[in-house]
Design a protein around this motif. Sequence first.
Motif, PDB file in Angstrom:
ATOM      1  N   GLY A  91       0.824  -1.201   0.000  1.00  0.00           N
ATOM      2  CA  GLY A  91       0.000   0.000   0.000  1.00  0.00           C
ATOM      3  C   GLY A  91       0.862   1.256   0.000  1.00  0.00           C
ATOM      4  N   GLN A  92       0.490   2.240  -0.811  1.00  0.00           N
ATOM      5  CA  GLN A  92       1.334   3.424  -1.003  1.00  0.00           C
ATOM      6  C   GLN A  92       1.018   4.495   0.036  1.00  0.00           C
ATOM      7  N   ILE A  93       1.326   4.186   1.295  1.00  0.00           N
ATOM      8  CA  ILE A  93       1.082   5.117   2.386  1.00  0.00           C
ATOM      9  C   ILE A  93       1.890   6.402   2.208  1.00  0.00           C
ATOM     10  N   ASP A  94       3.001   6.335   1.478  1.00  0.00           N
ATOM     11  CA  ASP A  94       3.828   7.522   1.247  1.00  0.00           C
ATOM     12  C   ASP A  94       3.113   8.566   0.393  1.00  0.00           C
ATOM     13  N   LYS A  95       2.058   8.155  -0.282  1.00  0.00           N
ATOM     14  CA  LYS A  95       1.357   9.086  -1.173  1.00  0.00           C
ATOM     15  C   LYS A  95       0.056   9.620  -0.567  1.00  0.00           C
ATOM     16  N   LEU A  96      -0.218   9.257   0.682  1.00  0.00           N
ATOM     17  CA  LEU A  96      -1.337   9.865   1.398  1.00  0.00           C
ATOM     18  C   LEU A  96      -0.848  11.193   1.978  1.00  0.00           C
ATOM     19  N   ALA A  97      -1.544  12.282   1.686  1.00  0.00           N
ATOM     20  CA  ALA A  97      -1.095  13.612   2.122  1.00  0.00           C
ATOM     21  C   ALA A  97      -2.285  14.461   2.523  1.00  0.00           C
ATOM     22  N   GLY A  98      -2.011  15.475   3.361  1.00  0.00           N
ATOM     23  CA  GLY A  98      -3.019  16.477   3.700  1.00  0.00           C
ATOM     24  C   GLY A  98      -4.131  15.995   4.601  1.00  0.00           C
ATOM     25  N   LEU A  99      -3.886  14.969   5.426  1.00  0.00           N
ATOM     26  CA  LEU A  99      -4.952  14.401   6.250  1.00  0.00           C
ATOM     27  C   LEU A  99      -5.422  15.379   7.324  1.00  0.00           C
ATOM     28  N   THR A 100      -6.704  15.666   7.327  1.00  0.00           N
ATOM     29  CA  THR A 100      -7.341  16.435   8.399  1.00  0.00           C
ATOM     30  C   THR A 100      -8.619  15.711   8.803  1.00  0.00           C
ATOM     31  N   ILE A 101      -8.908  15.766  10.104  1.00  0.00           N
ATOM     32  CA  ILE A 101     -10.109  15.130  10.642  1.00  0.00           C
ATOM     33  C   ILE A 101     -10.877  16.169  11.446  1.00  0.00           C
ATOM     34  N   THR A 102     -12.167  16.263  11.198  1.00  0.00           N
ATOM     35  CA  THR A 102     -13.031  17.177  11.935  1.00  0.00           C
ATOM     36  C   THR A 102     -14.294  16.444  12.385  1.00  0.00           C
ATOM     37  N   ALA A 103     -14.966  17.037  13.372  1.00  0.00           N
ATOM     38  CA  ALA A 103     -16.252  16.526  13.842  1.00  0.00           C
ATOM     39  C   ALA A 103     -17.085  17.719  14.283  1.00  0.00           C
TER      40      ALA A 103
END
Length: 479
Positions: A91-103
Amino acid sequence: MRLKLALLASAAGVASALTFSFAQAPKLVPMPAQPPAAQDKPYPGAIELEVDATDVGRAIFRVHEKVPVAGAGPLTLLYPSWLPGDHSPSGQIDKLAGLTITANGAAVPWKRNPIEVTAFNVDVPKGVKSLDLTFQFVSATADSQGPVVMDRNGLQLEWNSVLLYPAGYYSTRIMFAPRLTLPAGWTYATALGHGEASGPVTFAPTDLSTLVDSPLFAGRYAERVDLDPGGRSPVFLNIFADRPDQLKYSDDQMAKHKALVKQADLLFGARHFDHYDFLFDLSDRLQGVGLEHHRSSENGVPGGYFTDWDNLTYERDLLAHEMTHSWNGKYRRPADLWIPDFNTPMRDSLLWVYEGQTQYWGQVLAARSGLFTKEEALDSFALTLATYDMRAGRNWKPLIDTTNDPVSINRAPQAWRSWSREEDYYQEGQLIWLDADTLIREKSGGKKSLDDFAKLFFGQHDGDWAPVTYTFDDVVKAL
């Protein structure tokens, strides 16, 4: 001399002090908790997944997820790592970017697990019923960065690249409601459906396992061919190309592809899918790929597949190989390769059956359907035999150990491949099954062959496509 003795005495004193100071070893900092193990229970609610794939100039997929939660407390979100068909944590975890989590409009902090780097830990605040996730999958723009899967004329989408999922549940028990936005006018195809994008495409809710097993190809130039008109379960060749002229094929060429479906039916005697879609990319820009799925397959070949037919013989067994996997690898799959979610490690001990026998049938079916001539198929087997007759690494590394190569080597280039070996369970495994076929024919006086094994082992329960696992002993018993 006195100076030398003084220096020696001083050094001895330092050594003594050092020995004394390290008499007690440092204490190990406790390891972080592992993500919850997958359990066979339903996840509450369906995860809404929205993917915007319109930024083709920069090859960026933009993702929004709405993840329902049962209440406040710790939650671990996983990025798929161990991928079926890759047999490794690719899995290309290196290409996951900009993660934000809101509620409820407020930011919710996340923290990555420093050991399991595909795991993100979140404390769900009180009163929250769902989390909103946004991030991007910044796909490769050059081969040096990884597989190129998007450009201005087409894309190859694997859903596992563009989602996070909650830990602690079987992937078959987590429901997703996927929605995809493509460039206007593009055609798309997946086991989940097909059509032309005139706006966001909404797919029926499905479980995570089926979603990951249903990749999508899309593009500006496309054609869909029915390979089995009137068949009991439709089989389609979904062709995508860099240019319109690459879609031109002769009646004879397409007749051979239709014959492939008929030959597969004759071999296995059953179908374990309600429909099957070849996703077939003719491209000199996007990645060349061959990856199996239960009701579809990813196939990428050079743009001249049809128009330069005589010079691309080596590509013509790809579709046969990947379709064979619907029976060998998907319907029947090795017991130690089955995993409950996409972050539990796989074990690859039976890849010489999963891939080796599929390599064998890929070339045999290509010959039986006319995609190969008989001479081309025999030449291919002869080349493989000559290669492994001279492969020096067979003197120290047994074939069974090469089934660990997807993890230990991870398809990195090898400096001395003949000595180190690399995934030889494919082609040397193919020779095992050629030997099994000739032995069965010899011992039965020509009455039986490996075809009979294929019907017995892979062709049972026509119409049923729930996976059935097998062990080494099961293979031996059937033989």
